[in-house]
Design a protein around this motif. Structure first.
Motif, mmCIF file in Angstrom:
data_model
loop_
_atom_site.group_PDB
_atom_site.id
_atom_site.type_symbol
_atom_site.label_atom_id
_atom_site.label_comp_id
_atom_site.label_asym_id
_atom_site.label_seq_id
_atom_site.Cartn_x
_atom_site.Cartn_y
_atom_site.Cartn_z
ATOM 1 N N GLU A 10 -58.033 -109.537 -15.820
ATOM 2 C CA GLU A 10 -56.963 -108.641 -16.212
ATOM 3 C C GLU A 10 -57.414 -107.873 -17.451
ATOM 4 N N CYS A 11 -57.289 -106.576 -17.375
ATOM 5 C CA CYS A 11 -57.825 -105.733 -18.448
ATOM 6 C C CYS A 11 -56.698 -105.246 -19.367
ATOM 7 N N THR A 12 -57.090 -104.782 -20.533
ATOM 8 C CA THR A 12 -56.098 -104.251 -21.482
ATOM 9 C C THR A 12 -55.437 -102.970 -20.956
ATOM 10 N N CYS A 13 -56.053 -102.335 -19.936
ATOM 11 C CA CYS A 13 -55.457 -101.121 -19.363
ATOM 12 C C CYS A 13 -54.286 -101.471 -18.454
ATOM 13 N N GLY A 14 -54.119 -102.769 -18.170
ATOM 14 C CA GLY A 14 -53.002 -103.194 -17.324
ATOM 15 C C GLY A 14 -53.422 -103.478 -15.895
ATOM 16 N N VAL A 16 -56.079 -105.066 -12.846
ATOM 17 C CA VAL A 16 -56.997 -106.179 -12.618
ATOM 18 C C VAL A 16 -58.293 -105.566 -12.089
ATOM 19 N N HIS A 17 -59.381 -105.812 -12.785
ATOM 20 C CA HIS A 17 -60.671 -105.247 -12.355
ATOM 21 C C HIS A 17 -61.512 -106.302 -11.644
ATOM 22 N N GLN A 18 -62.309 -105.806 -10.713
ATOM 23 C CA GLN A 18 -63.204 -106.694 -9.975
ATOM 24 C C GLN A 18 -64.638 -106.421 -10.445
ATOM 25 N N ILE A 190 -57.109 -96.675 -20.919
ATOM 26 C CA ILE A 190 -58.379 -97.062 -21.552
ATOM 27 C C ILE A 190 -58.594 -98.568 -21.417
ATOM 28 N N CYS A 191 -59.854 -98.964 -21.216
ATOM 29 C CA CYS A 191 -60.210 -100.374 -21.063
ATOM 30 C C CYS A 191 -60.965 -100.826 -22.312
ATOM 31 N N ASP A 192 -60.479 -101.875 -22.943
ATOM 32 C CA ASP A 192 -61.135 -102.315 -24.172
ATOM 33 C C ASP A 192 -62.197 -103.390 -23.952
HETATM 34 ZN ZN LIG Z 1 -59.259 -101.591 -17.519
#
Ligand SMILES: [Zn+2]
Ligand SMILES: [Zn+2]
Length: 408
Positions: A10-14, A16-18, A190-192
């Motif tokens: 789960e990313c800060t952008c909200g 879920v990244h694979q 944005i992804c942190d």
């Molecule tokens: Zn992200």
């Protein structure tokens, strides 16, 4: 990212990244028995890289290009017409990798890579920069199944390619600033985490440039690691935002300029080093409150520069991209400075000196200053990505900035 292979997070952008499940093999002398790492593979080589590896002739496709093979659609089509297998392995640096992973995507085949230089972050990214009729286009590509690295090959890479790799790494700094800027003024997500993870290796590379340039094995691998993570960040986020901002718009513009004239551009990372130098100056101007004259660029002027640089057909397309770009009604410059300053102050001096170490000033000298000015003035038209160049444009400062790059 290297520790999260195959996982979701789960990313800060909200979102879920694979993370893709890429297998990395780092083994000295692996070049001598490369076919042991791949089954049913077809190897894509050029006349330089074929000399570095031991692969069966019957399974090898060779591309030719003077003085080197470029990542063009013609070359992708050449590969597609000769490749009937299920797995293509590129043996080379940026261009061969882009050609192979784009061809793999179009054919529905697997792709793997054997990088011959730490020169670019494309080995692990799911996109490819391919020139189509002279226009640099970002295309979907296949993520690698496996990346096999032979440190003994990397340390023999030409110095210009090692410098290019350092240039492509310096770009992550301006790319991050541009991403933060766009997040702030246009609301782009944005992804942190991707930046936090890259930052660790990124900093190590910046600290060890001297030994990287001497091709010390351990630090060359550190550079390679940073490039691989940067490529994975692109794959994870789904576009090149984590790795590319205004500096890549400038470098793509230079690359197109040369290719449309039948010339061979500098290596990608070296063009990017030039782009990073210019983009850093733009940020410097903002942070150091350097006064510039407000001047508007009329559409006719923009179009006429684009036409002279890239021909009418491409110019018309870029004008349309430009017209559709996000506009910001009100820019609170003080707020921009406040949000971006911690990242800027942490790295800008170091990046400036690293760019100097890889010879960016000499690279810049190979161009007429007027060409550098023109490219800076229109680079924001080639993609819909919001960067510092758009901010300057909206503040009516881009024109004066582009004419004063070397005075700042
Ligand atoms: Zn992200
Ligand atoms: Zn790049």
């Amino acid at each position: 990212m290297l520790k999260r292979m195959g996982q979701k997070f789960e990313c800060t952008c909200g979102k879920v990244h694979q993370v893709p499940d890429v297998e990395f093999v780092i083994e000295r002398w692996s070049s001598k028995h490369l076919s042991g790492f791949f089954t049913d593979a077809t190897y894509l080589v050029d006349e330089n890289t074929i000399k570095l590896v031991d692969v069966p002739d019957s399974r090898t496709l060779k591309l030719e290009g003077k003085p080197r093979v470029l990542a063009t659609m013609e070359n992708v089509e050449r590969v597609l017409s000769q490749f009937n297998g299920k797995h293509i392995v590129s043996i080379g640096s940026g261009s061969l990798t882009d050609i192979a992973k784009c061809a793999a995507h179009l054919k529905g085949a697997k792709f793997s890579s054997f990088p011959t230089a730490p020169s670019v972050d494309g080995y692990t990214s799911s996109i490819a920069a391919i020139s189509i009729n002279g226009e640099k286009t970002t295309l979907q590509a296949t993520t690698p199944n496996k990346v096999v690295i032979d440190p003994k090959i990397l340390i023999k890479a030409p110095s210009e390619l090692v410098k290019a790799g350092i240039g492509d790494i310096c770009a992550k700094f301006t790319a991050r600033l541009d991403w933060k800027l766009s997040n702030l003024v246009t609301g782009e997500s944005i992804c942190d985490l991707v930046w936090e993870e890259l930052k660790v290796t990124f900093e190590k590379v910046l600290m060890k440039v001297e030994s990287i340039l001497k091709k010390d094995e351990k630090t060359i691998l550190e550079l390679m690691r940073a490039l691989l993570i940067s490529g994975l960040n692109i794959t994870v986020v789904g576009n090149s935002r984590p790795a590319s901002g205004a500096e890549h718009l400038i470098s793509h513009s230079f690359e197109m300029y040369h290719e449309l004239r039948g010339e061979t551009p500098m290596y990608h990372g070296l063009q990017v080093a030039i782009g990073t130098f210019i983009t850093m100056k733009a940020y410097k101007m903002i942070f150091e409150n350097i006064e510039l004259r407000k001047m508007n660029i009329k559409d006719e002027e923009r179009f006429s520069i684009l036409k002279r640089l890239f021909k009418e057909r491409i110019a018309t397309k870029f004008m349309r991209t430009y017209e559709r770009k996000t506009r910001v009604d009100q820019i609170e410059l003080e707020r921009v400075k406040e949000v971006l300053y911690p990242t800027y102050v942490q790295f800008h001096k170091k990046i400036e000196s690293v760019l100097e170490q890889i010879g960016v000033k000499e690279l810049l000298k190979s161009y007429d200053p007027e060409l550098i000015q023109k490219i800076t003035l229109v680079a924001n038209t080639i993609r819909d990505r919001y960067t510092i160049l758009d901010l300057l444009d909206e503040l009516s400062l881009l024109k004066d900035f582009s004419s004063k790059i070397f005075e700042l």
